[in-house]
Design an enzyme around this catalytic site. Structure first.
Site, PDB file in Angstrom:
ATOM      1  N   SER A   1       0.959  -1.103  -0.162  1.00 56.74           N
ATOM      2  CA  SER A   1       0.255  -0.023   0.138  1.00 56.74           C
ATOM      3  C   SER A   1       0.976   1.168  -0.239  1.00 56.74           C
ATOM      4  O   SER A   1       0.255   2.524  -0.157  1.00 56.74           O
ATOM      5  CB  SER A   1      -1.028  -0.101   1.411  1.00 56.74           C
TER       6      SER A   1
ATOM      7  N   HIS B   1      -3.464  -3.222  -6.125  1.00 56.08           N
ATOM      8  CA  HIS B   1      -3.375  -2.968  -4.264  1.00 56.08           C
ATOM      9  C   HIS B   1      -5.169  -3.274  -4.369  1.00 56.08           C
ATOM     10  O   HIS B   1      -6.163  -2.500  -4.697  1.00 56.08           O
ATOM     11  CB  HIS B   1      -3.362  -1.886  -4.393  1.00 56.08           C
TER      12      HIS B   1
ATOM     13  N   GLU C   1      -5.982  -1.466  -7.378  1.00 56.55           N
ATOM     14  CA  GLU C   1      -5.376  -0.416  -8.301  1.00 56.55           C
ATOM     15  C   GLU C   1      -4.711  -1.275  -9.016  1.00 56.55           C
ATOM     16  O   GLU C   1      -3.966  -2.197  -8.139  1.00 56.55           O
ATOM     17  CB  GLU C   1      -4.480   0.488  -7.180  1.00 56.55           C
TER      18      GLU C   1
ATOM     19  N   ASN D   1      -4.680   7.088  -1.542  1.00 56.64           N
ATOM     20  CA  ASN D   1      -3.946   7.299  -0.590  1.00 56.64           C
ATOM     21  C   ASN D   1      -3.280   8.374  -1.238  1.00 56.64           C
ATOM     22  O   ASN D   1      -3.286   8.998   0.171  1.00 56.64           O
ATOM     23  CB  ASN D   1      -3.379   6.030   0.166  1.00 56.64           C
TER      24      ASN D   1
END
Ligand code: NAI
Length: 507
Positions: A117, A138, A150, A188
């Site tokens: 991540s 991900h 992702e 993120n």
């Protein structure tokens, strides 16, 4: 006869690994689940069986037939078609070693996916014999529930490997967002502003965490406010992710953490898990709800003539929802005139004091709502108490609670969402991901009510730019520099005539 599905080798049987193994099994793949910790393997197996048999009582037998639990990778059958997905410790050297061993075992051409991540997929790939076979995959927690994956392309990933991982994710019912390997990928990275700007607002004492949370829910349409979400994630975890992303972007002020975070972590108020974070938790503790402004009875009874100048969806909807009679005029300057009392404007980034001095009349600023027809709260700031009482009474008639906040530039929802949108524009500008993939990722990965490009288009990109430029003028802090892509999509000339060109065609 149809070809048997490719074997999947999931390395790491923790939270993520067992979720990935479950979706692979549910889709019919034979699965090797590898973890040196036998207890983790046993716990993973029983959790997978419990979850799958809830849907299909016969799934237990199927798991026994297709799931192969291994304490060492080299015990796996060496089918060269095997796709490896690692979900182990978040450490570059450990991931590189494990993937190198996988490549040695299954053959250097086998596809190696990493669920990292926060590490660079490019850097992980650099540790294996053929970096072109490494792709980021991900997942989001909990894996069987969250639809987003992702798919992360490292600098050396080849198309075939990226396509294979994309197909696999889609076959498992996931929605794929493609992204280049940059820190934070899409979710993120773009979500940092959700927390960062909210913390700024608390630092500036614009409002309390409970007020900002309530505004993000009731005016923004978000399922959770930033502070309750930080408490849920864990303030230590959120702070660590923020620091990592900030450092990875060479300490770009857009990603800077807040002293509020370091203080709350230092105090051990980590959130739900410790019973206290921004809020208190416990069986008998209720979620704190902020108190809305009182409605003044005299203001409610007063008859004020209102005129809607220009067109603004939120102002028009407010008057309609309140069921009041109002006049209309054409204007390039959308506002509601409370005749004899002052004007109501939607924030464009200036303070109420600045708007008052520009217009030479009392001004009340309303924050933006994402869905004006269903919003149940809004922030406001005013330079004039009687005007504020009149507007609070109007909002009350419309079923909208009013939350006066400090007279800060951009107020709350408009400011936080403009900052998130800016990051989205910058992400697309650098060709990290497409606007469509960014919107998709933010909706599916974080449960946002809509994607940042969708709300840029709804408000119009020139208004987002106008607000950011006003923040920049107020603070001279580079975190508020608008993305060049946003500026190009909403050029200065369009600010004058209100014709913003929209995101998708321009990035
Ligand atoms: P976890 O701590 O629950 O599980 C990690 C597992 O890996 C443990 O069972 C451990 O025994 C095993 N392991 C450690 N070294 C190993 C090795 N050399 N070979 C085989 N197994 C080994 O961790 P979690 O939360 O499942 O995270 C795993 C990865 O997924 C990390 O890279 C993390 O950043 C990423 N991730 C985590 C998310 C989350 O919400 N927990 C979300 C998305 C990605």
């Amino acid at each position: 006869m149809s070809q048997p599905l490719v074997p999947i080798c999931v390395i790491g049987a923790g939270t993520m690994g067992r979720g990935i193994a479950q979706v692979a099994l549910a889709s019919g793949h034979p699965v090797h689940l590898v973890d040196p910790d036998a207890a983790q393997l046993a716990a993973a197996e029983s959790e997978i069986i419990t979850r799958l048999t809830r849907k299909d009582p016969a799934a237990g037998a199927l798991v026994e037939e297709r799931l192969d639990l291994l304490t060492d990778l080299t015990q796996a059958r060496t089918d060269p078609r095997t796709i490896v997905i690692e979900a182990i410790l978040e450490r570059l050297d450990v991931k590189q070693t494990v993937l190198r061993r996988a490549a040695d075992h299954f053959g250097t051409s086998c596809i190696l996916a990493t669920n990292t991540s926060s590490l660079s997929v490019t850097a992980i790939a650099a540790g294996v014999p053929d970096p072109s076979r490494v792709v980021g995959m991900h997942f989001f927690n909990p894996v069987p529930v969250m639809r987003l994956v992702e798919v992360v392309r490292g600098l050396q990933s080849d198309d075939e490997a990226v396509d294979a991982i994309t197909e696999l994710a889609e076959r498992w019912g996931k929605s794929v967002a493609h992204v280049r390997s940059v820190p934070g990928f899409i979710v993120n990275r773009v979500a940092r502003a959700f927390y960062g700007e909210s913390l700024r607002l608390v630092e500036e004492r614009a409002g309390t965490p409970e007020t900002i949370d309530e505004l993000m829910r009731a005016a923004g349409g978000f399922r959770m406010g930033p502070f309750e979400l930080m408490d849920l994630i864990g303030n230590d975890v959120n702070f660590a992710v923020t620091r990592t992303v900030w450092a990875s972007y060479d300490y770009d002020p857009r990603f800077a953490p807040s002293l509020i975070q370091s203080e709350i972590v230092a105090a051990g108020r980590l959130g739900r898990k410790t019973g206290q974070g921004f809020f208190e938790y416990g069986e008998s503790v209720e979620r704190p709800l902020p108190r809305a402004a009182d409605v003044d009875a005299a203001a409610q009874a007063r008859d004020i003539t209102m005129i809607l100048h220009g067109s603004d969806d939120q102002l028009g909807t407010l008057l309609t929802r309140a069921g009041v009679e109002f006049g209309r005029t054409e204007s390039e300057d959308p506002h509601i005139e409370f005749v004899g009392a002052g004007s109501v404007l939607i924030t464009r980034g200036l303070t109420a004091r600045e708007e008052t001095s520009r217009r030479g009349e009392p001004v009340l600023l309303l924050d933006r709502c994402l869905a004006p027809s269903t919003a149940t709260a809004v922030a406001l700031a005013s330079t004039d108490a009687p005007l504020a009482d009149a507007v609070i009474a109007l909002l009350h008639r419309a079923g909208v609670r009013a939350f006066p906040v400090a007279d800060v530039p951009g107020l709350v929802v408009a400011r936080i969402l403009s900052m998130i949108a800016n990051e989205a524009w910058e992400t697309a500008y650098h060709d990290v991901a497409s606007p469509g993939d960014i919107d998709n990722a933010m909706v599916l990965g974080t449960n946002y009510p809509m994607g940042p490009f969708a709300w840029s288009a709804q408000w119009s990109s020139h208004r987002v730019l106008e607000l950011l430029d006003a923040l920049w003028s107020s603070y001279h802090d580079p975190r508020y520099r608008a993305s060049f892509a946003l500026r190009t999509a909403a050029p200065a000339s369009s600010l004058a005539n209100g014709q913003a060109k929209e995101a998708r065609s321009h990035v």
